[in-house]
Design a protein around this motif. Structure first.
Motif, short mmCIF file in Angstrom:
data_model
loop_
_atom_site.label_atom_id
_atom_site.label_comp_id
_atom_site.label_asym_id
_atom_site.label_seq_id
_atom_site.Cartn_x
_atom_site.Cartn_y
_atom_site.Cartn_z
N ILE A 51 0.84 -1.21 0.00
CA ILE A 51 0.00 0.00 0.00
C ILE A 51 0.88 1.26 0.00
O ILE A 51 0.65 2.21 -0.74
CB ILE A 51 -0.95 -0.01 1.23
CG1 ILE A 51 -1.98 -1.14 1.07
CG2 ILE A 51 -1.65 1.34 1.40
CD1 ILE A 51 -2.72 -1.49 2.34
N ARG A 52 1.93 1.20 0.87
CA ARG A 52 2.83 2.37 0.96
C ARG A 52 3.54 2.62 -0.38
O ARG A 52 3.56 3.74 -0.89
CB ARG A 52 3.85 2.12 2.07
CG ARG A 52 4.70 3.36 2.42
CD ARG A 52 5.44 3.16 3.73
NE ARG A 52 6.08 1.87 3.83
CZ ARG A 52 7.26 1.56 3.29
NH1 ARG A 52 7.89 2.47 2.59
NH2 ARG A 52 7.76 0.37 3.45
N LYS A 53 4.07 1.56 -0.97
CA LYS A 53 4.82 1.71 -2.23
C LYS A 53 3.92 2.19 -3.35
O LYS A 53 4.29 3.08 -4.14
CB LYS A 53 5.46 0.38 -2.61
CG LYS A 53 6.75 0.13 -1.85
CD LYS A 53 7.48 -1.04 -2.44
CE LYS A 53 8.86 -1.19 -1.81
NZ LYS A 53 9.54 -2.36 -2.32
N ILE A 54 2.75 1.59 -3.44
CA ILE A 54 1.81 1.99 -4.50
C ILE A 54 1.43 3.46 -4.31
O ILE A 54 1.38 4.25 -5.24
CB ILE A 54 0.55 1.08 -4.51
CG1 ILE A 54 0.94 -0.34 -4.89
CG2 ILE A 54 -0.50 1.59 -5.48
CD1 ILE A 54 -0.15 -1.39 -4.65
N GLY A 55 1.18 3.82 -3.02
CA GLY A 55 0.82 5.21 -2.70
C GLY A 55 1.90 6.17 -3.16
O GLY A 55 1.61 7.19 -3.80
N GLN A 56 3.17 5.81 -2.82
CA GLN A 56 4.30 6.68 -3.20
C GLN A 56 4.39 6.81 -4.71
O GLN A 56 4.56 7.89 -5.27
CB GLN A 56 5.61 6.10 -2.66
CG GLN A 56 5.83 6.42 -1.20
CD GLN A 56 7.04 5.73 -0.63
OE1 GLN A 56 7.64 4.87 -1.29
NE2 GLN A 56 7.40 6.08 0.59
N LYS A 57 4.27 5.61 -5.40
CA LYS A 57 4.40 5.60 -6.86
C LYS A 57 3.29 6.44 -7.50
O LYS A 57 3.54 7.22 -8.42
CB LYS A 57 4.33 4.13 -7.35
CG LYS A 57 4.47 3.96 -8.84
CD LYS A 57 5.92 4.16 -9.27
CE LYS A 57 6.20 3.72 -10.69
NZ LYS A 57 5.47 4.42 -11.70
N LEU A 58 2.07 6.26 -6.96
CA LEU A 58 0.94 7.00 -7.53
C LEU A 58 1.12 8.51 -7.31
O LEU A 58 0.81 9.32 -8.19
CB LEU A 58 -0.39 6.53 -6.92
CG LEU A 58 -0.84 5.12 -7.33
CD1 LEU A 58 -2.14 4.75 -6.61
CD2 LEU A 58 -1.05 5.01 -8.84
N GLN A 59 1.68 8.83 -6.11
CA GLN A 59 1.93 10.25 -5.80
C GLN A 59 2.99 10.83 -6.75
O GLN A 59 2.82 11.92 -7.29
CB GLN A 59 2.43 10.37 -4.37
CG GLN A 59 1.68 11.42 -3.57
CD GLN A 59 2.11 11.40 -2.11
OE1 GLN A 59 3.08 10.75 -1.74
NE2 GLN A 59 1.39 12.13 -1.31
#
Lengths: 197, 167
Positions: A171-179
């Motif tokens: 979730i954290r990685k996807i969030g960062q990537k999406l950001q």
């Protein structure tokens, strides 16, 4: 997590969030199950100890007259034998086990010319055999419950060490990537707009 | 008669509570070699485990009657225990039930021994004395067979492990 390929999409993030939610809800259930199994196993072990004490008490009580068992007039082994241990299936801490009910004995008919001690001996042997049969059933219950406990512990570890941390990380990685993607998109749009002007 | 005298003189004396100085097989072999076939058969009819009332005459008939009464007492003790009432006994004392099974058995054997001793008074070198000897030898051998260690092993072999069991 290592080697795990993450799809950096909103759908994947939603999926990982769902996994995390379910895992966080399931973990306490498995932990409660583990605790319940441990308490049940300890309870059964205590029961076995109490029965063993009863066996020891009977042995102590019979010690002064054990000599009669070697009476050359009587073959003790012909007096009594176990025909069947009767059990019934019950659910203990969610596990199907066999609960001791009674022992079905083959007892020899006591003739009038048989020594009087035979009656006491049969009574003692019946009691000891019943107690030992009960221990046997309880030990089998512990065996099944311990198997289940191992399974539950493996699940707890899976949730604690793999599923929850993996989902959180994803979730954290996807969030960062999406950001990052969003920032890049905005920056690109600004550059394009500046160039056009 | 002379053979009986020879046989009785050749047999070692028996003492209650001591190891039997002769085995039953040795005794029977000795008796068979000295007695007529008829006398030996008569001797064979008497055993404390299988006494039939009326199988003897005189003192021996009295003995078989006593054993029959003893068996009746044992039966009465069992029935009374089952029915939870006071037993009505012919020969045995009610106080027997307060003893542990070994003490009780020893008391019964002592009673049998005393009865046999009474019976052999004045019956020197007779078939009665020989039969009493045989029965006393049975008692001495039986008392000698009572062994705490062996008894514990016998009990253990029955209660450990549980065999022929099905769950």
């Amino acid at each position: 997590m290592a080697g795990m390929k993450i799809k950096y999409t909103k759908t994947e993030r939603a999926r990982q969030k769902k996994i995390l939610k379910v895992s966080q809800r399931m973990l306490p259930l498995f932990e409660a199950m583990e605790k319940s199994l441990m308490v049940t196993i300890n309870g059964i072990a205590e029961q076995i100890e109490k029965i063993e004490e009863a066996i020891e008490r009977n042995n102590k009580k019979a010690k002064p007259w054990l000599a009669v068992f070697s009476d050359n007039w009587v073959d003790v082994s012909q007096l009594i034998s176990v025909n069947k241990i009767v059990t019934r299936p019950v659910d203990v801490a969610g596990v199907r086990v066999q609960q001791y009910e009674k022992v079905d004995f083959n007892v020899a008919t006591i003739e009038n010319d048989m020594p009087l001690w035979v009656d006491d001996a049969i009574e003692l042997m019946q009691e000891q055999l019943q107690l030992k049969a009960e221990i046997k059933c309880l030990e089998e219950q512990i065996e099944l419950l311990e198997e289940e406990l191992l399974d539950v512990r493996a699940r707890v570890k899976l949730f604690e060490n793999r599923r929850i941390p993996n989902a959180q990380m994803a979730i954290r990685k996807i969030g960062q990537k999406l950001q990052d993607d969003e920032r890049l998109m905005i920056a690109t749009a600004k550059v394009v707009k500046t160039k056009n002007e | 008669m002379s053979n009986l005298v020879y046989l009785m003189c050749s047999l070692p004396s028996l003492t209650y509570g001591e190891a039997p100085p002769i085995t039953m097989d040795e005794f029977l072999n000795e008796a068979q070699s000295q007695l007529s076939k008829k006398s030996f058969l008569k001797l064979g009819q008497f055993s404390l485990q299988e006494v039939n009332a009326g199988s003897g005459k005189g003192k021996l008939k009295r003995f078989t009657k006593l054993i029959e009464d003893l068996h009746n007492d044992l039966s009465e003790l069992r029935t009374a225990k089952w029915q939870q009432r006071e037993p009505e006994l012919i020969n045995l004392s009610k106080s027997l039930m307060e003893l542990d099974p070994l003490e009780r058995e020893m008391a019964i054997i002592q009673w049998e021994w005393d009865e046999l001793t009474d019976m052999e008074v004045g019956a020197n070198f007779t078939m009665t004395e020989l039969i009493v000897y045989k029965l006393k030898l049975e008692l001495v051998s039986r008392v000698y067979s009572f062994d705490k260690t062996h008894g514990a092993k016998v009990l253990d072999s029955v209660v450990n492990p549980i065999q022929n069991s099905e769950v």
